[in-house]
Scaffold this motif. Structure first.
Motif, PDB file in Angstrom:
ATOM      1  N   ALA A 349       0.952  -1.028   0.042  1.00 50.81           N
ATOM      2  CA  ALA A 349      -0.045   0.099  -0.100  1.00 50.81           C
ATOM      3  C   ALA A 349       1.092   1.250  -0.216  1.00 50.81           C
ATOM      4  O   ALA A 349       0.567   2.371  -0.757  1.00 50.81           O
ATOM      5  CB  ALA A 349      -0.809   0.001   1.140  1.00 50.81           C
ATOM      6  N   LEU A 350       1.936   1.349   0.712  1.00 52.78           N
ATOM      7  CA  LEU A 350       2.871   2.278   0.975  1.00 52.78           C
ATOM      8  C   LEU A 350       3.539   2.671  -0.487  1.00 52.78           C
ATOM      9  O   LEU A 350       3.872   3.374  -1.009  1.00 52.78           O
ATOM     10  CB  LEU A 350       3.839   2.195   1.849  1.00 52.78           C
ATOM     11  CG  LEU A 350       3.396   2.512   3.483  1.00 52.78           C
ATOM     12  CD1 LEU A 350       4.250   2.137   4.372  1.00 52.78           C
ATOM     13  CD2 LEU A 350       2.889   3.849   3.420  1.00 52.78           C
ATOM     14  N   ALA A 351       3.891   1.453  -1.172  1.00 52.36           N
ATOM     15  CA  ALA A 351       4.629   1.444  -2.344  1.00 52.36           C
ATOM     16  C   ALA A 351       3.833   1.998  -3.487  1.00 52.36           C
ATOM     17  O   ALA A 351       4.137   3.230  -4.337  1.00 52.36           O
ATOM     18  CB  ALA A 351       5.043   0.121  -2.892  1.00 52.36           C
ATOM     19  N   VAL A 352       2.383   1.628  -3.427  1.00 53.13           N
ATOM     20  CA  VAL A 352       1.470   2.402  -4.443  1.00 53.13           C
ATOM     21  C   VAL A 352       1.342   3.673  -4.300  1.00 53.13           C
ATOM     22  O   VAL A 352       1.422   4.482  -5.340  1.00 53.13           O
ATOM     23  CB  VAL A 352       0.011   1.518  -4.107  1.00 53.13           C
ATOM     24  CG1 VAL A 352      -0.943   2.520  -4.933  1.00 53.13           C
ATOM     25  CG2 VAL A 352       0.133   0.347  -4.752  1.00 53.13           C
ATOM     26  N   LEU A 353       1.188   4.303  -2.839  1.00 53.10           N
ATOM     27  CA  LEU A 353       1.296   5.713  -2.486  1.00 53.10           C
ATOM     28  C   LEU A 353       2.475   6.519  -2.908  1.00 53.10           C
ATOM     29  O   LEU A 353       2.259   7.551  -3.565  1.00 53.10           O
ATOM     30  CB  LEU A 353       0.888   5.707  -0.853  1.00 53.10           C
ATOM     31  CG  LEU A 353       0.601   7.316  -0.471  1.00 53.10           C
ATOM     32  CD1 LEU A 353      -0.522   8.017  -1.032  1.00 53.10           C
ATOM     33  CD2 LEU A 353       0.516   7.102   1.204  1.00 53.10           C
ATOM     34  N   ILE A 354       3.746   5.894  -2.637  1.00 51.78           N
ATOM     35  CA  ILE A 354       4.800   6.569  -3.026  1.00 51.78           C
ATOM     36  C   ILE A 354       4.852   6.685  -4.525  1.00 51.78           C
ATOM     37  O   ILE A 354       5.238   7.805  -5.044  1.00 51.78           O
ATOM     38  CB  ILE A 354       5.912   5.835  -2.541  1.00 51.78           C
ATOM     39  CG1 ILE A 354       6.152   5.880  -1.087  1.00 51.78           C
ATOM     40  CG2 ILE A 354       7.532   6.535  -3.123  1.00 51.78           C
ATOM     41  CD1 ILE A 354       7.013   4.982  -0.237  1.00 51.78           C
ATOM     42  N   ASP A 355       4.193   5.540  -5.266  1.00 56.18           N
ATOM     43  CA  ASP A 355       4.481   5.889  -6.816  1.00 56.18           C
ATOM     44  C   ASP A 355       3.599   6.680  -7.173  1.00 56.18           C
ATOM     45  O   ASP A 355       3.764   7.451  -8.402  1.00 56.18           O
ATOM     46  CB  ASP A 355       4.109   4.405  -7.360  1.00 56.18           C
ATOM     47  CG  ASP A 355       5.220   3.389  -7.227  1.00 56.18           C
ATOM     48  OD1 ASP A 355       6.565   3.892  -6.858  1.00 56.18           O
ATOM     49  OD2 ASP A 355       5.277   2.160  -7.549  1.00 56.18           O
ATOM     50  N   TRP A 356       2.283   6.729  -6.667  1.00 55.90           N
ATOM     51  CA  TRP A 356       1.578   7.916  -7.109  1.00 55.90           C
ATOM     52  C   TRP A 356       1.899   9.432  -6.683  1.00 55.90           C
ATOM     53  O   TRP A 356       1.751  10.303  -7.649  1.00 55.90           O
ATOM     54  CB  TRP A 356      -0.075   7.738  -6.198  1.00 55.90           C
ATOM     55  CG  TRP A 356      -0.944   8.938  -6.353  1.00 55.90           C
ATOM     56  CD1 TRP A 356      -1.776   8.732  -7.365  1.00 55.90           C
ATOM     57  CD2 TRP A 356      -1.245   9.765  -5.542  1.00 55.90           C
ATOM     58  NE1 TRP A 356      -2.621   9.734  -7.164  1.00 55.90           N
ATOM     59  CE2 TRP A 356      -2.268  10.608  -6.039  1.00 55.90           C
ATOM     60  CE3 TRP A 356      -0.708  10.277  -4.477  1.00 55.90           C
ATOM     61  CZ2 TRP A 356      -2.417  11.664  -5.412  1.00 55.90           C
ATOM     62  CZ3 TRP A 356      -1.157  11.428  -3.692  1.00 55.90           C
ATOM     63  CH2 TRP A 356      -2.236  12.196  -4.416  1.00 55.90           C
ATOM     64  N   ALA A 357       2.458   9.423  -5.725  1.00 57.53           N
ATOM     65  CA  ALA A 357       2.920  10.987  -5.224  1.00 57.53           C
ATOM     66  C   ALA A 357       4.181  11.309  -6.099  1.00 57.53           C
ATOM     67  O   ALA A 357       4.185  12.481  -6.638  1.00 57.53           O
ATOM     68  CB  ALA A 357       3.506  10.843  -4.063  1.00 57.53           C
ATOM     69  N   LYS A 358       5.055  10.294  -6.620  1.00 56.83           N
ATOM     70  CA  LYS A 358       6.184  10.507  -7.467  1.00 56.83           C
ATOM     71  C   LYS A 358       5.759  10.961  -8.943  1.00 56.83           C
ATOM     72  O   LYS A 358       6.217  11.732  -9.545  1.00 56.83           O
ATOM     73  CB  LYS A 358       7.117   9.324  -7.507  1.00 56.83           C
ATOM     74  CG  LYS A 358       7.748   8.960  -6.268  1.00 56.83           C
ATOM     75  CD  LYS A 358       8.548   7.713  -6.538  1.00 56.83           C
ATOM     76  CE  LYS A 358       9.619   7.550  -7.787  1.00 56.83           C
ATOM     77  NZ  LYS A 358       9.918   6.013  -7.789  1.00 56.83           N
ATOM     78  N   ALA A 359       4.673  10.253  -9.411  1.00 57.56           N
ATOM     79  CA  ALA A 359       3.889  10.560 -10.528  1.00 57.56           C
ATOM     80  C   ALA A 359       3.308  11.914 -10.434  1.00 57.56           C
ATOM     81  O   ALA A 359       3.526  12.619 -11.590  1.00 57.56           O
ATOM     82  CB  ALA A 359       2.981   9.493 -10.961  1.00 57.56           C
ATOM     83  N   ARG A 360       2.844  12.178  -9.647  1.00 59.49           N
ATOM     84  CA  ARG A 360       1.985  13.748  -9.479  1.00 59.49           C
ATOM     85  C   ARG A 360       3.157  14.756  -9.586  1.00 59.49           C
ATOM     86  O   ARG A 360       2.966  15.759 -10.106  1.00 59.49           O
ATOM     87  CB  ARG A 360       1.348  13.969  -8.006  1.00 59.49           C
ATOM     88  CG  ARG A 360      -0.141  12.911  -8.120  1.00 59.49           C
ATOM     89  CD  ARG A 360      -1.099  13.567  -9.095  1.00 59.49           C
ATOM     90  NE  ARG A 360      -1.387  14.850  -8.667  1.00 59.49           N
ATOM     91  CZ  ARG A 360      -2.468  15.089  -7.789  1.00 59.49           C
ATOM     92  NH1 ARG A 360      -3.253  14.120  -7.216  1.00 59.49           N
ATOM     93  NH2 ARG A 360      -2.875  16.435  -7.482  1.00 59.49           N
ATOM     94  N   VAL A 361       4.037  14.594  -8.695  1.00 62.12           N
ATOM     95  CA  VAL A 361       5.226  15.625  -8.599  1.00 62.12           C
ATOM     96  C   VAL A 361       6.089  15.583  -9.844  1.00 62.12           C
ATOM     97  O   VAL A 361       6.205  16.601 -10.547  1.00 62.12           O
ATOM     98  CB  VAL A 361       6.331  14.961  -7.331  1.00 62.12           C
ATOM     99  CG1 VAL A 361       7.640  15.996  -7.695  1.00 62.12           C
ATOM    100  CG2 VAL A 361       5.746  15.063  -6.173  1.00 62.12           C
ATOM    101  N   ALA A 362       6.379  14.555 -10.740  1.00 66.27           N
ATOM    102  CA  ALA A 362       6.735  14.343 -11.848  1.00 66.27           C
ATOM    103  C   ALA A 362       6.054  15.105 -12.852  1.00 66.27           C
ATOM    104  O   ALA A 362       6.548  15.983 -13.926  1.00 66.27           O
ATOM    105  CB  ALA A 362       7.071  13.025 -12.402  1.00 66.27           C
ATOM    106  N   GLY A 363       4.632  15.025 -12.741  1.00 65.57           N
ATOM    107  CA  GLY A 363       3.687  15.563 -13.686  1.00 65.57           C
ATOM    108  C   GLY A 363       3.878  17.202 -13.670  1.00 65.57           C
ATOM    109  O   GLY A 363       3.754  17.868 -14.633  1.00 65.57           O
TER     110      GLY A 363
END
Length: 371
Positions: A349-363
């Motif tokens: 769950a934390l890995a999914v959340l971190i990937d989502w946050a990274k994608a948002r920041v990258a975007g």
């Protein structure tokens, strides 16, 4: 946040290898199992039944890191993967070191916050040393630096076989045989045994990393077809080694009056055989699982996040321990699997959340650069 995945934990080879997804998931789960059981393996009285249960789970998890290394070797030593020395350093080794430093800082902060009197020296030491599980990142980065050399070896099948045989003989068999002699003979061991041990420790073989052997072996097992009779003989030997590993650990522990982990180390013949078995089982048996497209897609999704799960699982286990979910909360036969599954689920769950946050920041960064 740097989060460059080692090859064994990523899912972007030139041609997707489905059974690597299954091995990544199982190996990640098994690493969490190891780190759930290991602390109390050291803390419990080794004469108790609870310790023996911890001993079983601790030993059963020892194949995971060698398999991660073998998968990296299979991917990076493949002739199909074109990679230069500069790419190995800039694209693979250096990001892994940066990831180590970033996560070392994060874990060091959590360690400092738990101390009554935190100090800079302790913090600096924790950053340099890294949390107990982050050593794997330095291991992988060092293997990446060796890839250009090891590819020269694997370009020649005969030289590859020769290197692996040397490794098995001098890294696995001889040092374990000498240790068994010392343990069996005890104080009455003849001088010749002590002399042979000293002489062996002077050699380059004694200093060689067993993980270089696993790295080469991953390439060899990935590119070599094994006949069914050999595979099933190997599985049978693995089952024997699995049982002997616990018996020998129990025997050496009782003889020394304290926990002895020598038979759980990656150089141990038992761990070596079991690790090879796990890789071969994945290649020939897991690859034949009759899973539908949705199940395979789910496995790929989880496997893609295995590296982040590896990074965060230690803090997850520590938090669960402080909340009372530890392996001594109730019977170890139930508490260890429960803690492992909880750690796996929360880490995912934390890995999914971190990937989502990274994608948002990258975007956002990409839109700012474009604007």
């Amino acid at each position: 946040m740097p989060n460059k995945e080692p090859a064994a934990l990523q899912t972007k080879p030139s041609s997707h290898i489905v059974y690597f997804d299954y091995l990544r998931i199982l190996a990640t789960l098994t690493v969490i199992l190891l780190h759930a059981a290991a602390p109390n393996w050291l803390a419990l009285d080794c004469a108790t039944a609870q310790w023996k249960i911890h001993n079983f789970f601790d030993g059963a998890a020892r194949w995971a890191v060698p398999v991660f290394v073998m998968m990296s070797g299979a991917l990076f030593l493949s002739p199909a993967k074109k990679v230069t020395l500069e790419q190995m350093i800039r694209k693979y080794a250096l990001p892994m070191v940066v990831t180590f430093l970033v996560w070392s800082v994060l874990y060091a902060i959590t360690d400092v916050l738990r101390r009554d009197a935190p100090d800079l020296l302790f913090f600096s030491s924790m950053v340099i040393r890294g949390h107990y599980h982050l050593w794997f990142l330095l291991l992988i980065s060092s293997l990446y630096l060796l890839v250009p050399i090891l590819r020269k070896i694997t370009a020649d099948d005969a030289l590859t076989r020769y290197s692996i045989l040397l490794g098995i003989l001098f890294v696995i068999i001889i040092p374990r045989a000498l240790f068994l002699l010392e343990q069996t003979l005890g104080a009455s061991k003849p001088q010749v045994v002590a002399t042979l041990t000293d002489v062996f420790h002077y050699t380059a073989f004694a200093k060689a990393s067993v993980y270089v052997l696993y790295f080469l072996l991953g390439h060899a097992l990935y590119t070599t077809e094994l006949k069914p009779v050999f595979r099933f003989s190997l599985y049978g030997l693995g089952l024997i080694c699995f049982g002997m590993m616990f018996l020998l650990t129990d025997w050496a522990t009782g003889r020394n009056g304290r926990q002895v982990a020598w038979f759980f180390e990656p150089e141990a013949f038992h761990v070596f055989v079991i690790s090879v078995d796990a890789f071969v089982f994945g290649k020939y048996e897991l690859s034949r699982l009759p899973l539908g497209a949705k199940a395979r897609s789910a496995a790929k999704y989880i496997a893609k996040r295995s590296f982040t799960m590896y990074l965060v699982h230690a803090i997850v286990l520590e938090v669960l321990n402080r909340m009372g979910l530890h392996t001594r909360a109730f019977h170890a036969g139930l508490s260890i699997p429960a803690l492992t599954l909880a750690g796996f689920a929360i880490s995912l769950a934390l890995a999914v959340l971190i990937d989502w946050a990274k994608a948002r920041v990258a975007g956002r960064l990409s839109r700012k650069a474009a604007g």
